[in-house]
Design a protein around this motif. Structure first.
Motif, short mmCIF file in Angstrom:
data_model
loop_
_atom_site.label_atom_id
_atom_site.label_comp_id
_atom_site.label_asym_id
_atom_site.label_seq_id
_atom_site.Cartn_x
_atom_site.Cartn_y
_atom_site.Cartn_z
N UNK A 1 3.23 47.01 95.98
CA UNK A 1 3.12 47.81 94.85
C UNK A 1 4.45 47.72 94.03
N UNK A 2 4.27 47.71 92.79
CA UNK A 2 5.62 47.56 91.96
C UNK A 2 6.22 49.03 91.83
N UNK A 3 7.27 49.04 91.67
CA UNK A 3 8.09 50.18 91.42
C UNK A 3 7.68 51.20 90.20
N UNK A 4 7.38 52.23 90.15
CA UNK A 4 7.11 53.05 89.10
C UNK A 4 8.02 53.37 88.19
N UNK A 5 8.05 52.69 87.02
CA UNK A 5 9.16 52.99 85.94
C UNK A 5 8.61 53.75 84.74
N UNK A 6 7.29 53.36 84.28
CA UNK A 6 6.67 53.69 83.17
C UNK A 6 5.39 54.60 83.52
N UNK A 7 5.32 55.77 82.80
CA UNK A 7 4.32 56.50 83.08
C UNK A 7 3.56 56.97 81.77
N UNK A 8 2.23 56.86 81.71
CA UNK A 8 1.45 57.17 80.50
C UNK A 8 0.87 58.69 81.06
N UNK A 50 1.78 50.94 81.08
CA UNK A 50 2.42 52.07 82.28
C UNK A 50 2.20 51.19 83.54
N UNK A 51 3.31 51.83 84.50
CA UNK A 51 3.02 51.35 85.93
C UNK A 51 2.29 52.42 86.83
N UNK A 115 7.96 67.25 90.90
CA UNK A 115 6.99 66.24 90.27
C UNK A 115 7.20 64.97 90.53
N UNK A 116 8.60 64.42 90.25
CA UNK A 116 8.70 62.83 90.37
C UNK A 116 8.50 62.50 91.67
N UNK A 117 9.33 63.32 92.60
CA UNK A 117 9.10 62.99 94.17
C UNK A 117 7.62 62.91 94.51
N UNK A 118 6.82 63.98 94.23
CA UNK A 118 5.36 64.09 94.58
C UNK A 118 4.75 62.80 93.90
N UNK A 119 5.13 62.20 92.81
CA UNK A 119 4.43 61.14 92.32
C UNK A 119 4.74 59.92 92.96
N UNK A 120 5.92 59.64 93.30
CA UNK A 120 6.60 58.79 94.10
C UNK A 120 5.83 58.61 95.49
N UNK A 121 5.60 59.78 96.09
CA UNK A 121 5.05 59.71 97.47
C UNK A 121 3.68 59.35 97.59
N UNK A 122 2.71 59.99 96.53
CA UNK A 122 1.49 59.39 96.44
C UNK A 122 1.20 58.11 96.23
N UNK A 123 1.91 57.74 95.27
CA UNK A 123 1.91 55.94 95.14
C UNK A 123 2.36 55.17 96.43
N UNK A 124 3.53 55.67 97.04
CA UNK A 124 3.92 54.89 98.20
C UNK A 124 2.87 55.18 99.40
N UNK A 125 2.13 56.25 99.38
CA UNK A 125 0.91 56.47 100.44
C UNK A 125 -0.11 55.53 100.05
N UNK A 126 -0.30 55.56 98.86
CA UNK A 126 -1.54 54.77 98.46
C UNK A 126 -1.42 53.06 98.96
N UNK A 127 -0.02 52.82 98.75
CA UNK A 127 0.18 51.44 99.12
C UNK A 127 0.32 51.23 100.49
N UNK A 128 0.43 52.12 101.44
CA UNK A 128 0.27 51.88 102.90
C UNK A 128 -0.94 51.71 103.58
#
Length: 128
Positions: A1-8, A50-51, A115-128
């Protein structure tokens, strides 16, 4: 998964949009494009590329579920991860849509600082 940089971010409530923008852009360092409804999101999503798509589930006109489905059909953003933001009751009612269409959900009211860390954690957990 790519890094999240851009959010819609798609949210009909202007106060929530403002708080989320401050949390995501200022605290989280994300590039954020905000839309007030599903129709605006459909117009802007493709060009913004968006990412991550972060959207409210309950909006007038098109719901978050309808908006995300339309974005997936009408753009190249078929596999872009999405997170719904909604109340606990709505999330419970729409568990199936959340599981099949998104990588997770964030309950409102949300903690802007987290919120930013929560988003990063959700995305990281989905990729594993």
């Amino acid at each position: 998964m790519t890094e999240i940089r851009k959010i819609l971010h798609v949210e009909d409530d202007p106060d929530i949009r403002e708080i989320a923008y401050l949390a995501l852009a200022e605290l989280g360092g994300f590039v954020v494009m905000q839309c007030a409804d599903g129709a605006e999101a459909l117009e802007k999503a493709q060009g913004f590329e968006p990412d991550l798509i972060l959207l409210d589930m309950m909006m007038p006109g098109m719901t978050g579920v309808e908006t995300l489905a339309a974005i997936r059909v009408q753009t190249t953003l078929v596999s872009t991860p999405a997170i719904f933001m909604t109340s606990k009751n709505i999330a419970t009612e729409h568990q199936d849509e959340i599981k099949t269409m998104a990588v997770g959900a964030i309950q409102k009211p949300f903690d802007p600082v987290a919120l930013p860390d929560q988003i990063r954690a959700i995305v990281a957990n989905s990729a594993s």
